[in-house]
Design an enzyme around this catalytic site. Sequence first.
Site, short mmCIF file in Angstrom:
data_model
loop_
_atom_site.label_atom_id
_atom_site.label_comp_id
_atom_site.label_asym_id
_atom_site.label_seq_id
_atom_site.Cartn_x
_atom_site.Cartn_y
_atom_site.Cartn_z
N CYS A 1 -0.61 3.98 2.18
CA CYS A 1 0.18 3.64 3.70
C CYS A 1 0.97 4.02 4.18
CB CYS A 1 -0.70 2.84 4.42
SG CYS A 1 -2.12 1.43 2.99
N ASP A 2 2.14 3.41 3.42
CA ASP A 2 3.57 3.08 3.79
C ASP A 2 4.54 4.68 3.36
OD1 ASP A 2 2.18 1.90 5.34
OD2 ASP A 2 3.43 0.02 3.99
N CYS B 1 0.92 -1.04 -0.21
CA CYS B 1 -0.03 -0.15 0.31
C CYS B 1 0.87 1.34 0.26
CB CYS B 1 -0.89 -0.42 1.15
SG CYS B 1 -1.90 1.50 1.19
#
Length: 321
Positions: free
Chosen positions: A149-150, A146
């Site tokens: 997200c990261d 992701c």
Amino acid sequence: MPSEIRDVIIIGSGPAGLTAAIYTARANMHPLVIEGEPSSTSDQPGGQLMLTTEVENFPGFPDGVQGPELMGLFRQQAQKFGAELITEKVSRVDFSERPFKMWLASDGPDAEPHLAHSVIVSTGAKPILLGLEAEQRLFSKGVSTCATCDGFFFRGQDIAVVGGGDSAIEEATFLTRFANSVTIVHRRDELRASKIMQDRAFANEKIRFAWNSVVVDLDGEDTLQGAVLQDTITGERRTLPVTGLFVAIGHQPNTDIFRGVLDMADTGYLVTQPGSTATNIPGVFACGDVQDSVYRQAITAAGSGCMAAIDAERWLEAQRH
Ligand code: NAP
């Protein structure tokens, strides 16, 4: 110990499930949403948008909205109209007769099932991994599925994205906001992604390509230090010195509990009747990514959640007459 027979139980709480919850709640069907469980990357269920940061293409949010915030709003709206939510997973179903039966993962062998006259399946899909031992060891220690997200954690670093589809290109393009360089590792010499996405990637000076290459191993014990690439033509191996690896090679629908129960394609996606959310079992409907391998957008999932709610409502009404 559930004994009440619900008009509808909704399994899953992404955009599809929660839209179905809003519509069925407003139709006085008192839906129960078995919403799933928090994942390793999110402290709440709510599907793939819980793993997303900025969502720019959901209509009604001209300035964009954070994925978890959007799902929080869906949830709030469903609860406002009386939808009940249980934060658990369904582990077993029996759709062989009505009322339909569903058991939770925490239920013991003698537990009473949850009962419903109709069911809406909206269990979504999850990202596919490469299947390397090192990938598990280094997951969240450099390996991710992701970017949104990261990506933030890889500021100024050299990283790689595996895959050649729209997801890979989208992730790679997004990651250039943070990374020093992003190498797209693709097993062929031609991308699968749409032309507009390809053009965007080719024009981005931070994006490089490792063509005809597959990742066969990863270096690093506690954090990722490099990806070992193998040339698919010559068989030669080399190490790409990256500290981040984003795997974007497609998704697997969450349909294990419906195997042998609901019709599904070879890929595991549930089959619904054209122009409808009806499955092969009358009274069981499917919506969202669990039955959509093509569009896979939050808005299309929400749209099909609305369809499932209306299909379930009309089906129940027809049964009663
Ligand atoms: P996809 O289109 O199935 O692409 C998967 C990519 O991963 C392909 O390039 C495939 O290679 C590669 N791949 C598969 N298994 C592999 C393995 N074991 N090792 C290495 N590479 C592997 O999946 P996706 O990119 O997730 O997209 C899925 C759908 O969502 C598509 O319809 C896409 O258009 C849509 N989507 C749209 C957008 C957008 O419009 N903004 C964004 C994301 C996704 P091959 O090419 O050689 O098969």
